[in-house]
Design a protein around this motif. Structure first.
Motif, PDB file in Angstrom:
ATOM      1  N   LEU A 457       1.029  -1.347  -0.021  1.00  0.00           N
ATOM      2  CA  LEU A 457       0.091   0.504   0.251  1.00  0.00           C
ATOM      3  C   LEU A 457       0.740   1.239  -0.049  1.00  0.00           C
ATOM      4  N   LEU A 458       1.613   0.872   0.069  1.00  0.00           N
ATOM      5  CA  LEU A 458       2.776   2.269   0.172  1.00  0.00           C
ATOM      6  C   LEU A 458       3.355   2.780  -1.003  1.00  0.00           C
ATOM      7  N   THR A 459       2.558   2.354  -2.044  1.00  0.00           N
ATOM      8  CA  THR A 459       2.387   2.859  -3.102  1.00  0.00           C
ATOM      9  C   THR A 459       1.535   2.977  -4.408  1.00  0.00           C
ATOM     10  N   ASP A 460       0.147   3.214  -3.236  1.00  0.00           N
ATOM     11  CA  ASP A 460      -0.823   2.658  -3.961  1.00  0.00           C
ATOM     12  C   ASP A 460      -1.000   4.423  -4.367  1.00  0.00           C
ATOM     13  N   PRO A 461      -2.119   4.289  -5.628  1.00  0.00           N
ATOM     14  CA  PRO A 461      -2.294   5.955  -6.311  1.00  0.00           C
ATOM     15  C   PRO A 461      -2.939   6.648  -4.749  1.00  0.00           C
ATOM     16  N   ASN A 462      -3.822   5.866  -4.389  1.00  0.00           N
ATOM     17  CA  ASN A 462      -4.693   6.709  -2.954  1.00  0.00           C
ATOM     18  C   ASN A 462      -3.091   7.750  -1.923  1.00  0.00           C
ATOM     19  N   VAL A 463      -3.610   8.924  -2.240  1.00  0.00           N
ATOM     20  CA  VAL A 463      -2.032   9.301  -0.815  1.00  0.00           C
ATOM     21  C   VAL A 463      -2.812   9.192   0.500  1.00  0.00           C
ATOM     22  N   ALA A 464      -4.059   9.208   1.132  1.00  0.00           N
ATOM     23  CA  ALA A 464      -4.079   8.756   2.133  1.00  0.00           C
ATOM     24  C   ALA A 464      -4.090   7.501   2.764  1.00  0.00           C
ATOM     25  N   VAL A 465      -4.204   6.929   1.341  1.00  0.00           N
ATOM     26  CA  VAL A 465      -3.626   5.212   1.483  1.00  0.00           C
ATOM     27  C   VAL A 465      -2.363   4.861   2.157  1.00  0.00           C
ATOM     28  N   ARG A 466      -1.387   5.932   1.598  1.00  0.00           N
ATOM     29  CA  ARG A 466       0.088   5.865   1.405  1.00  0.00           C
ATOM     30  C   ARG A 466       0.766   6.527   2.942  1.00  0.00           C
ATOM     31  N   ARG A 467      -0.641   7.732   3.084  1.00  0.00           N
ATOM     32  CA  ARG A 467      -0.071   8.223   4.822  1.00  0.00           C
ATOM     33  C   ARG A 467      -0.324   7.526   5.377  1.00  0.00           C
ATOM     34  N   GLY A 468      -1.719   6.215   6.090  1.00  0.00           N
ATOM     35  CA  GLY A 468      -1.694   5.687   6.861  1.00  0.00           C
ATOM     36  C   GLY A 468      -0.472   4.324   6.566  1.00  0.00           C
ATOM     37  N   SER A 469      -0.744   4.061   5.341  1.00  0.00           N
ATOM     38  CA  SER A 469       0.789   2.986   5.115  1.00  0.00           C
ATOM     39  C   SER A 469       1.680   3.280   5.851  1.00  0.00           C
ATOM     40  N   ALA A 470       2.204   4.290   6.081  1.00  0.00           N
ATOM     41  CA  ALA A 470       3.903   4.120   6.418  1.00  0.00           C
ATOM     42  C   ALA A 470       3.638   4.677   8.162  1.00  0.00           C
ATOM     43  N   LEU A 471       2.562   4.743   8.341  1.00  0.00           N
ATOM     44  CA  LEU A 471       2.415   5.281  10.337  1.00  0.00           C
ATOM     45  C   LEU A 471       2.482   3.873  10.519  1.00  0.00           C
ATOM     46  N   ALA A 472       1.975   3.196   9.847  1.00  0.00           N
ATOM     47  CA  ALA A 472       1.472   1.293  10.441  1.00  0.00           C
ATOM     48  C   ALA A 472       2.429   1.204  10.488  1.00  0.00           C
ATOM     49  N   ILE A 473       3.641   0.934   9.163  1.00  0.00           N
ATOM     50  CA  ILE A 473       5.002  -0.033   9.262  1.00  0.00           C
ATOM     51  C   ILE A 473       5.782   0.775   9.963  1.00  0.00           C
ATOM     52  N   GLY A 474       5.540   1.669  10.906  1.00  0.00           N
ATOM     53  CA  GLY A 474       6.546   2.561  12.054  1.00  0.00           C
ATOM     54  C   GLY A 474       5.985   2.351  13.455  1.00  0.00           C
ATOM     55  N   VAL A 475       4.255   1.774  13.305  1.00  0.00           N
ATOM     56  CA  VAL A 475       4.467   1.217  14.666  1.00  0.00           C
ATOM     57  C   VAL A 475       4.408  -0.475  14.819  1.00  0.00           C
ATOM     58  N   LEU A 476       4.769  -1.202  13.874  1.00  0.00           N
ATOM     59  CA  LEU A 476       4.240  -3.058  13.952  1.00  0.00           C
ATOM     60  C   LEU A 476       5.702  -3.194  15.189  1.00  0.00           C
ATOM     61  N   PRO A 477       5.541  -4.138  15.710  1.00  0.00           N
ATOM     62  CA  PRO A 477       6.715  -4.810  16.755  1.00  0.00           C
ATOM     63  C   PRO A 477       7.060  -5.851  15.184  1.00  0.00           C
ATOM     64  N   ARG A 478       8.479  -5.062  16.148  1.00  0.00           N
ATOM     65  CA  ARG A 478       9.370  -5.917  15.164  1.00  0.00           C
ATOM     66  C   ARG A 478       9.788  -6.817  14.932  1.00  0.00           C
ATOM     67  N   GLU A 479       8.459  -7.929  15.913  1.00  0.00           N
ATOM     68  CA  GLU A 479       8.757  -9.225  15.507  1.00  0.00           C
ATOM     69  C   GLU A 479       7.930  -9.485  14.245  1.00  0.00           C
ATOM     70  N   LEU A 480       7.429  -8.777  13.964  1.00  0.00           N
ATOM     71  CA  LEU A 480       6.727  -8.890  12.681  1.00  0.00           C
ATOM     72  C   LEU A 480       7.211  -8.784  10.923  1.00  0.00           C
ATOM     73  N   PHE A 481       9.336  -8.205  11.062  1.00  0.00           N
ATOM     74  CA  PHE A 481       9.953  -7.830  10.104  1.00  0.00           C
ATOM     75  C   PHE A 481      10.655  -7.887  10.250  1.00  0.00           C
TER      76      PHE A 481
END
Length: 720
Positions: A457-481
């Motif tokens: 979703l970081l490359t989604d054409p919808n800018v709102a989706v890109r904004r939310g996805s970037a913030l979501a990745i920043g708060v995911l626990p490190r176990e996930l990646f």
């Protein structure tokens, strides 16, 4: 009004009525001359009945025979009409006139005047009538014309006036009525003896303190506190009166947040105040028209849970949950917030909810979505409230079925796609705790899918989706990646750059990408003892990637000078990049300190690193070239034309220069920079007048040292 009352006074005999309530008065000199025995035998609050005339005596009989002209009745009617006037000054003058005229009437006629004044408090009357009626009651009490025998029918009216708040569209009226009602209570304290006010004060105390703590207007809070203080001071030893007066003083009530969260919580510990406070929040404040007040009321309600968790679980929570589906937007929004805060407060009090209550709590969001309460007016604030509710439920680890878990995750994903930044922020805060509580311990396939989904979703054409996805990745626990951290970091680095297609460019998306990138770096670089992952801390390639790729990405972000119809939107990216450079600098410096000292944690001696051998720089992650680039980039922002950006850059530079936890080495011309940016709390770099002087001095020093290439930027038009 003034002329009318003067005419009425000329028609009445000038004398003091014998039926008037006479309060006992004593000067300070008389109090000083009283002997100790007299003080013991004559208590200030237990007075003889001869001193106070609480009921009409036989001496009133001659007043009953007084001839009152008929014109006085018309004058009183005009004054009562004046109490309904639209102007406050007219109502105040009419109240004064009612007091003056009544002081010349018989006791029977005064009762009729009081009855007419009480008619002003009928439900059909407007706020002006209620205000004028309160002023009239205060005048009657202050002049001794309101006898204690009439207080039982007056006090209920005053209590209603203390809580008078009528909603009219997007606002409400009634603050002046509540203020006047507090004035009535203040007049009661000054007019009556303790023996006549003993029962009345017990009724009024809880209502006065409720207004003092929870009223929206500061003048009403202070008026109610002053009335309570007057009654405590004049009516004798009221239980915990002095302690409450010291807590709810003039200055502590000036802040609404302080009144709700601190003053009210301190008062609620005393007997008789907790449950009136809870009722006020439940029935009046969580459904208030002001959105900020509803949020504050939910927080205040949770702060009272510690005094009686059983009551809040069995009564308050049961009362609130059905209100989350109310047809009134204010009610369902406040109830959703309050329900979440109560669940969280009960969890923090180590109170275990029953299985049935957990089931009811788990079904709140599903019921809201089924009722389609996100649609129409108020849907946005309901989304924020639901995100906060999910956050509280996740922190409390409420038992959720798998179906509801999937539904809540879908809800958060929908909120992350919303263009409203406040909704996105609330969803991100909820996602951080939700994933940790319900998905980390689940199967690895599910968590891997979440990470992959947000990366796509970081490359989604919808800018709102890109904004939310970037913030979501920043708060995911490190176990996930933990096993694909390189892909995550490189993808975020790509999103920090300005998009090639002008139609896809969005400053907020780049800001969120920078924030998410730095958050992921910090999560991966946490100390080994705080992480269950062995492959991250031991892999040096992570820190080399931070040094080579991420630092360069953040330095390039400092050159983002994008402009749109909102102005210099690139300044948002530059400010986030400065913060990211500072945090990544600490990551590398802490890693270097671990290599030098052989252990993690705080450095024992800064001088040890300052005086280290130059050969250690060959193996350090944070070298002189990187330090020069970072400090030069921050210095460039410190001389920008925007006050806010200059101040942010100067504070970042100040923290880097004087950080004691992670010493930052190799800063060029450190001593001169420390002279320019001193270690002071009141750094006024954002004030233009002061900054100009700094700038001239700084540029002159830097030209002399030959490092001005760091702060000179050549624009596309060739201007410097």
């Amino acid at each position: 009004m003034k002329l009318t009352q003067r005419i009425g006074l000329t028609c009445l005999p000038h004398h003091t009525p014998s039926w008037r309530y006479v309060g006992k008065k004593r000067t300070l000199g008389e109090n000083i001359t009283l002997s100790a025995s007299e003080k013991t035998g004559q208590c200030n609050y237990a007075l003889n009945t001869e001193d106070s005339h609480s009921e009409p005596s036989s001496s009133c009989l001659q007043d009953e025979e007084m001839d009152v002209p008929e014109v006085v009745e018309e004058i009183i009617e005009m004054l009562l009409t004046g109490l309904r006037d639209t102007d406050t000054v007219v109502r105040w003058s009419a109240a004064k006139g009612i007091g003056r005229i009544t002081s010349c009437l018989t006791s029977a006629l005064s009762e009729e005047v009081l009855s007419s004044a009480l008619e002003l408090f009928s439900p059909g009357e407007g706020d002006g009538s209620w205000h004028g009626g309160c002023l009239a009651l205060a005048e009657l009490a202050r002049r001794g014309l309101l006898l204690p025998i009439s207080l039982p029918k007056v006090v209920p009216v005053v209590v209603k006036a203390l809580h008078y708040d009528i909603r009219r569209g997007p606002h409400s009226v009634g603050s002046h009525v509540r203020d006047a009602a507090a004035y009535v209570c203040w007049a009661f304290g000054r007019a009556y003896y303790h023996k006549d006010m003993r029962n009345i004060l017990d009724q009024l105390a809880a209502h006065l303190l409720t207004v003092a703590c929870y009223d929206r207007e500061v003048n009403c809070r202070r008026a109610a506190a002053a009335a309570f203080q007057e009654n405590v001071g004049r009516q004798g030893s009221y239980p915990h009166g002095i302690d409450i007066v010291n807590t709810a003083d003039y200055f502590s009530l000036s802040s609404r947040v302080n009144s709700y969260v601190h003053v009210a919580v301190s008062i609620a510990q005393y007997e008789g105040y907790l449950y009136p406070f809870v009722d006020e929040l439940l029935y009046s404040k969580i459904c208030h028209w002001d959105k900020g007040l509803r949020e504050l009321a939910a927080e205040a309600l949770s702060a009272l849970v510690k005094y009686d968790p059983d009551y809040f679980s069995n009564y308050a929570l049961e009362k609130i949950i059905p209100c989350t589906l109310s047809s009134d937007l204010c009610m369902r929004h406040g109830a959703t917030l309050a329900a979440g805060e109560l669940v969280l407060a009960l969890h923090r009090c180590d109170y275990a909810l029953s299985a049935d209550k957990q089931k009811r709590v788990a079904g709140v969001v599903l019921a809201i979505e089924k009722a389609r309460l996100y649609r129409g007016k108020g849907g946005e604030i309901m989304r924020s409230a639901v995100s906060r509710f999910i956050e509280c439920v996740s922190i409390s680890s409420v038992s959720l079925p798998e179906k509801i878990k999937r539904s809540l995750l879908d809800t958060l994903n929908e909120n992350l796609r919303h263009p409203n930044s406040q909704i996105q922020d609330a969803a991100v805060n909820a996602l951080k705790h939700f994933v940790q509580a319900y998905l980390v311990a689940a199967s690895g396939g599910r968590t891997g899918d979440i990470t992959s989904k947000y990366l796509e979703l970081l490359t989604d054409p919808n800018v709102a989706v890109r904004r939310g996805s970037a913030l979501a990745i920043g708060v995911l626990p490190r176990e996930l990646f933990a096993h694909r951290w390189k892909d995550v970091l490189l993808k975020l680095c790509t999103c920090c750059a300005i998009e090639d297609n002008p139609d896809d460019r969005d400053a907020e998306a780049r800001v969120n990408a920078v924030k998410g990138l730095v958050s992921v770096c910090e999560a991966l670089a946490q100390e080994k003892e705080h992480s269950g992952i062995d492959t991250v801390e031991d892999d040096m390639s992570l820190f080399l990637l931070i040094k080579d790729e991420i630092m360069m990405t953040l330095l390039k972000a400092l050159d983002d000078y994008s402009v749109d119809n909102r102005g210099d939107v690139g300044s948002w990216v530059r400010e986030a990049a400065m913060d990211g450079l500072e945090r990544c600098t600490y990551i590398l410096c802490k890693r270097d300190s671990v290599g030098l000292t052989g252990r993690s944690g705080q450095i024992d001696s800064v001088l040890e690193l300052q005086n280290s051998d130059d050969s250690n720089q060959l193996y350090s992650l944070f070298d002189a070239n990187l330090a020069t680039s970072i400090v030069g980039g921050i210095c460039k922002q410190a001389v920008e034309k925007m006050d806010k950006l200059r101040e942010a850059a100067a504070k970042v530079l100040q923290r880097i220069l004087y950080n004691k936890i992670a010493y930052v080495p190799h800063i060029p011309h450190r001593k001169k920079l420390e002279e320019i940016v001193p270690n002071k709390a009141d750094l006024k770099w954002g004030i233009s007048a002061i900054w100009v002087g700094y700038l001239y001095w700084w540029v002159a020093r830097l030209f002399k040292e030959g490092i001005t290439h760091s702060i000179v930027r050549v624009s596309s038009s060739g201007r410097k």
